[in-house]
Design a protein around this motif. Structure first.
Motif, PDB file in Angstrom:
ATOM      1  N   VAL A 172       0.794  -1.039   0.016  1.00 31.14           N
ATOM      2  CA  VAL A 172      -0.010  -0.126  -0.178  1.00 31.14           C
ATOM      3  C   VAL A 172       0.727   1.252  -0.003  1.00 31.14           C
ATOM      4  O   VAL A 172       0.488   2.256  -0.531  1.00 31.14           O
ATOM      5  CB  VAL A 172      -0.959   0.167   1.410  1.00 31.14           C
ATOM      6  N   THR A 173       2.067   1.249   0.654  1.00 31.18           N
ATOM      7  CA  THR A 173       2.863   2.394   0.989  1.00 31.18           C
ATOM      8  C   THR A 173       3.466   2.595  -0.257  1.00 31.18           C
ATOM      9  O   THR A 173       3.474   3.840  -0.937  1.00 31.18           O
ATOM     10  CB  THR A 173       3.915   2.188   2.167  1.00 31.18           C
ATOM     11  N   ASP A 174       4.054   1.696  -1.119  1.00 31.96           N
ATOM     12  CA  ASP A 174       4.644   1.865  -2.421  1.00 31.96           C
ATOM     13  C   ASP A 174       3.569   2.490  -3.531  1.00 31.96           C
ATOM     14  O   ASP A 174       4.091   3.067  -4.193  1.00 31.96           O
ATOM     15  CB  ASP A 174       5.031   0.262  -2.901  1.00 31.96           C
ATOM     16  N   ALA A 175       2.289   1.913  -3.502  1.00 35.63           N
ATOM     17  CA  ALA A 175       1.413   2.362  -4.345  1.00 35.63           C
ATOM     18  C   ALA A 175       1.231   3.842  -4.128  1.00 35.63           C
ATOM     19  O   ALA A 175       1.072   4.569  -5.023  1.00 35.63           O
ATOM     20  CB  ALA A 175       0.013   1.662  -4.264  1.00 35.63           C
ATOM     21  N   LEU A 203       4.142   5.721  -5.502  1.00 33.78           N
ATOM     22  CA  LEU A 203       4.189   5.975  -6.931  1.00 33.78           C
ATOM     23  C   LEU A 203       3.210   7.121  -7.299  1.00 33.78           C
ATOM     24  O   LEU A 203       3.416   7.785  -8.329  1.00 33.78           O
ATOM     25  CB  LEU A 203       3.791   4.395  -7.441  1.00 33.78           C
ATOM     26  N   GLU A 204       1.928   7.014  -6.806  1.00 32.58           N
ATOM     27  CA  GLU A 204       0.959   7.915  -6.990  1.00 32.58           C
ATOM     28  C   GLU A 204       1.398   9.391  -6.844  1.00 32.58           C
ATOM     29  O   GLU A 204       1.156  10.222  -7.514  1.00 32.58           O
ATOM     30  CB  GLU A 204      -0.436   7.881  -6.154  1.00 32.58           C
ATOM     31  N   ARG A 205       2.189   9.496  -5.729  1.00 32.38           N
ATOM     32  CA  ARG A 205       2.611  10.944  -5.322  1.00 32.38           C
ATOM     33  C   ARG A 205       3.666  11.306  -6.515  1.00 32.38           C
ATOM     34  O   ARG A 205       3.479  12.352  -6.904  1.00 32.38           O
ATOM     35  CB  ARG A 205       3.428  11.083  -4.045  1.00 32.38           C
ATOM     36  N   LEU A 206       4.513  10.507  -6.700  1.00 32.50           N
ATOM     37  CA  LEU A 206       5.448  10.749  -7.669  1.00 32.50           C
ATOM     38  C   LEU A 206       5.030  11.307  -9.045  1.00 32.50           C
ATOM     39  O   LEU A 206       5.384  12.063  -9.839  1.00 32.50           O
ATOM     40  CB  LEU A 206       6.691   9.799  -7.723  1.00 32.50           C
ATOM     41  N   HIS A 207       3.914  10.345  -9.490  1.00 33.27           N
ATOM     42  CA  HIS A 207       3.160  10.714 -10.579  1.00 33.27           C
ATOM     43  C   HIS A 207       2.569  11.856 -10.787  1.00 33.27           C
ATOM     44  O   HIS A 207       2.553  12.640 -11.790  1.00 33.27           O
ATOM     45  CB  HIS A 207       2.222   9.215 -11.104  1.00 33.27           C
ATOM     46  N   GLY A 208       1.873  12.230  -9.604  1.00 30.84           N
ATOM     47  CA  GLY A 208       0.954  13.259  -9.754  1.00 30.84           C
ATOM     48  C   GLY A 208       1.897  14.666  -9.811  1.00 30.84           C
ATOM     49  O   GLY A 208       1.445  15.481 -10.415  1.00 30.84           O
ATOM     50  N   GLU A 261       3.007  17.516  -0.044  1.00 30.61           N
ATOM     51  CA  GLU A 261       3.479  16.260  -0.071  1.00 30.61           C
ATOM     52  C   GLU A 261       4.509  15.667   0.850  1.00 30.61           C
ATOM     53  O   GLU A 261       4.501  14.715   1.375  1.00 30.61           O
ATOM     54  CB  GLU A 261       3.940  15.675  -1.502  1.00 30.61           C
ATOM     55  N   LEU A 262       5.546  16.632   0.949  1.00 27.79           N
ATOM     56  CA  LEU A 262       6.393  16.425   1.891  1.00 27.79           C
ATOM     57  C   LEU A 262       5.952  16.335   3.554  1.00 27.79           C
ATOM     58  O   LEU A 262       6.419  15.370   4.538  1.00 27.79           O
ATOM     59  CB  LEU A 262       7.700  17.492   1.988  1.00 27.79           C
ATOM     60  N   ILE A 263       4.944  17.218   3.844  1.00 26.29           N
ATOM     61  CA  ILE A 263       4.468  17.169   5.103  1.00 26.29           C
ATOM     62  C   ILE A 263       3.756  15.853   5.540  1.00 26.29           C
ATOM     63  O   ILE A 263       3.899  15.356   6.482  1.00 26.29           O
ATOM     64  CB  ILE A 263       3.646  18.374   5.359  1.00 26.29           C
ATOM     65  N   ASP A 264       3.229  15.258   4.259  1.00 25.58           N
ATOM     66  CA  ASP A 264       2.395  14.077   4.360  1.00 25.58           C
ATOM     67  C   ASP A 264       3.684  13.023   4.586  1.00 25.58           C
ATOM     68  O   ASP A 264       3.302  11.965   5.291  1.00 25.58           O
ATOM     69  CB  ASP A 264       1.519  13.890   3.375  1.00 25.58           C
ATOM     70  N   VAL A 265       4.377  12.767   3.545  1.00 27.69           N
ATOM     71  CA  VAL A 265       5.168  11.469   3.452  1.00 27.69           C
ATOM     72  C   VAL A 265       6.102  11.367   4.559  1.00 27.69           C
ATOM     73  O   VAL A 265       6.438  10.316   4.939  1.00 27.69           O
ATOM     74  CB  VAL A 265       5.663  11.570   2.103  1.00 27.69           C
ATOM     75  N   LEU A 266       6.533  12.651   5.142  1.00 28.93           N
ATOM     76  CA  LEU A 266       7.538  12.616   6.393  1.00 28.93           C
ATOM     77  C   LEU A 266       6.823  12.841   7.819  1.00 28.93           C
ATOM     78  O   LEU A 266       7.777  12.754   8.530  1.00 28.93           O
ATOM     79  CB  LEU A 266       8.624  13.494   5.953  1.00 28.93           C
ATOM     80  N   ASP A 267       5.821  12.942   7.646  1.00 27.61           N
ATOM     81  CA  ASP A 267       4.996  13.324   9.079  1.00 27.61           C
ATOM     82  C   ASP A 267       5.445  14.472   9.599  1.00 27.61           C
ATOM     83  O   ASP A 267       6.117  14.651  10.586  1.00 27.61           O
ATOM     84  CB  ASP A 267       5.154  12.174   9.781  1.00 27.61           C
ATOM     85  N   LEU A 268       5.500  15.601   8.820  1.00 28.42           N
ATOM     86  CA  LEU A 268       6.136  16.989   9.385  1.00 28.42           C
ATOM     87  C   LEU A 268       4.879  17.729   9.958  1.00 28.42           C
ATOM     88  O   LEU A 268       3.626  17.623   9.789  1.00 28.42           O
ATOM     89  CB  LEU A 268       6.808  17.813   8.263  1.00 28.42           C
ATOM     90  N   SER A 269       5.493  18.604  10.932  1.00 31.08           N
ATOM     91  CA  SER A 269       4.446  19.546  11.310  1.00 31.08           C
ATOM     92  C   SER A 269       4.469  21.110  10.513  1.00 31.08           C
ATOM     93  O   SER A 269       3.555  21.628  10.438  1.00 31.08           O
ATOM     94  CB  SER A 269       4.901  19.950  12.910  1.00 31.08           C
ATOM     95  N   ALA A 270       5.534  21.197   9.920  1.00 31.14           N
ATOM     96  CA  ALA A 270       5.631  22.529   9.124  1.00 31.14           C
ATOM     97  C   ALA A 270       6.749  22.130   8.080  1.00 31.14           C
ATOM     98  O   ALA A 270       7.654  21.434   8.270  1.00 31.14           O
ATOM     99  CB  ALA A 270       6.005  23.711   9.980  1.00 31.14           C
ATOM    100  N   CYS A 271       6.651  23.161   6.959  1.00 37.08           N
ATOM    101  CA  CYS A 271       7.385  22.894   5.616  1.00 37.08           C
ATOM    102  C   CYS A 271       7.566  24.171   5.214  1.00 37.08           C
ATOM    103  O   CYS A 271       6.490  24.602   4.668  1.00 37.08           O
ATOM    104  CB  CYS A 271       7.353  21.803   4.923  1.00 37.08           C
ATOM    105  N   ARG A 272       8.717  24.865   5.009  1.00 43.37           N
ATOM    106  CA  ARG A 272       8.618  26.057   4.157  1.00 43.37           C
ATOM    107  C   ARG A 272       9.934  25.892   3.053  1.00 43.37           C
ATOM    108  O   ARG A 272      10.728  25.152   3.181  1.00 43.37           O
ATOM    109  CB  ARG A 272       8.991  27.345   5.156  1.00 43.37           C
ATOM    110  N   ASP A 308      13.074  12.835  -4.291  1.00 43.22           N
ATOM    111  CA  ASP A 308      12.419  12.785  -5.586  1.00 43.22           C
ATOM    112  C   ASP A 308      11.656  14.067  -5.767  1.00 43.22           C
ATOM    113  O   ASP A 308      11.349  14.693  -6.862  1.00 43.22           O
ATOM    114  CB  ASP A 308      11.909  11.522  -5.968  1.00 43.22           C
ATOM    115  N   LEU A 309      10.857  14.211  -4.694  1.00 42.64           N
ATOM    116  CA  LEU A 309       9.691  15.253  -4.924  1.00 42.64           C
ATOM    117  C   LEU A 309      10.363  16.570  -4.775  1.00 42.64           C
ATOM    118  O   LEU A 309       9.755  17.638  -5.642  1.00 42.64           O
ATOM    119  CB  LEU A 309       8.802  15.226  -3.759  1.00 42.64           C
ATOM    120  N   ALA A 310      11.447  16.892  -3.978  1.00 39.89           N
ATOM    121  CA  ALA A 310      12.355  17.930  -3.994  1.00 39.89           C
ATOM    122  C   ALA A 310      12.787  18.113  -5.287  1.00 39.89           C
ATOM    123  O   ALA A 310      12.646  19.582  -5.755  1.00 39.89           O
ATOM    124  CB  ALA A 310      13.012  18.076  -3.075  1.00 39.89           C
TER     125      ALA A 310
END
Length: 250
Positions: free
Chosen positions: A115-118, A121-126, A147-158, A231-233
């Motif tokens: 499930v995580t891999d799928a 893949l959806e994140r990177l494709h989008g 996406e970074l906040i979600d995939v890395l469980d962040l409280s903030a990102c700038r 990869d997202l960055a």
């Protein structure tokens, strides 16, 4: 590093669920064979392992064997067993419980990985489609931040553009984190304090950096998730490079 709440709850269930099941089975101990009672407790062990971890499953198997002995075999309310058949049933319960719980935990792990891999893949494709078709680099940066906040469980990102200032902890291209030039042991120490730098680099050219703040008490994600973040960055860096904004050789 803090233990996830789910794992703690699973271990507690491994201790208490077999006890509760043994108490429920008390009225049946004189009318149902002890082998069948042991198999019913195996079902409880499998449920604990499927919802928790291998450790929870192993503790559940030990707990089930102990409470089977204590409540369901003669002499009752004692950990002593007199009947040879009951000894065999206890050994069967422990052995099968341990084996099946490990298989259930492995199946759950494989399902979670799939499930995580799928999802990755959806994140990177989008993000790749957005970088290809969007006319706004700011829109891409905002999307990658989310996406970074979600995939890395962040409280903030700038996102910062400009020259590199200071030496904050940095997420490197191999997925490791460096603090003052040294590799930080994420598994043992958790996230370092403060913001963590993730550079947006494309074709060796620095376009900016995401400054990430992990959620308090969060467990660092596995290596696969950190590589997805890199990869997202890079996807965010590509349109900035094309815009000709900031292009500093790393």
């Amino acid at each position: 590093m803090p233990v996830p709440l789910r794992d703690t709850a699973a271990v507690a269930a491994g201790v208490l669920a077999p006890l509760a099941a043994a108490l429920v089975l008390l009225p049946l101990r004189d009318s149902v064979t002890h082998t069948n009672l042991a198999l019913l407790l195996v079902v409880v062990v499998v449920a604990v392992a499927a919802l928790g971890s291998r450790l929870a499953g192993a503790i559940g198997a030990l707990s089930a064997a102990a409470w089977f002995d204590f409540f369901l075999t003669e002499p009752y309310q004692s950990f002593h067993i007199e009947d040879r058949a009951d000894i065999d049933a206890s050994i069967l319960l422990l052995t099968v419980g341990l084996a099946v719980s490990q298989l259930a935990a492995r199946a759950r792990t494989l399902k979670r990985v799939a499930v995580t891999d799928a999802t990755h893949l959806e994140r990177l494709h989008g993000t790749t489609r957005l970088a290809r078709f969007s006319t706004s680099s700011d829109e891409i940066v905002r999307s990658v931040r989310a996406e970074l906040i979600d995939v890395l469980d962040l409280s903030a990102c700038r996102f910062e553009q400009g020259s590199l200032l200071g030496r904050p902890p940095r997420l490197d291209p191999d997925g490791s984190v460096k603090v003052a030039g040294w590799i930080w042991d994420l598994d043992r120490q958790g996230w370092p304090d403060g913001e963590i730098e993730l550079r947006a680099v494309v074709r060796g050219r620095y376009q900016g950096r995401f400054m990430m703040t992990p959620a308090p008490g969060s467990v660092p994600p596995p290596l696969e998730s950190r590589l997805v973040a890199l990869d997202l960055a890079a996807q965010a860096a590509s349109p900035l490079d094309e815009d000709g904004r900031i292009a500093t050789r790393v």
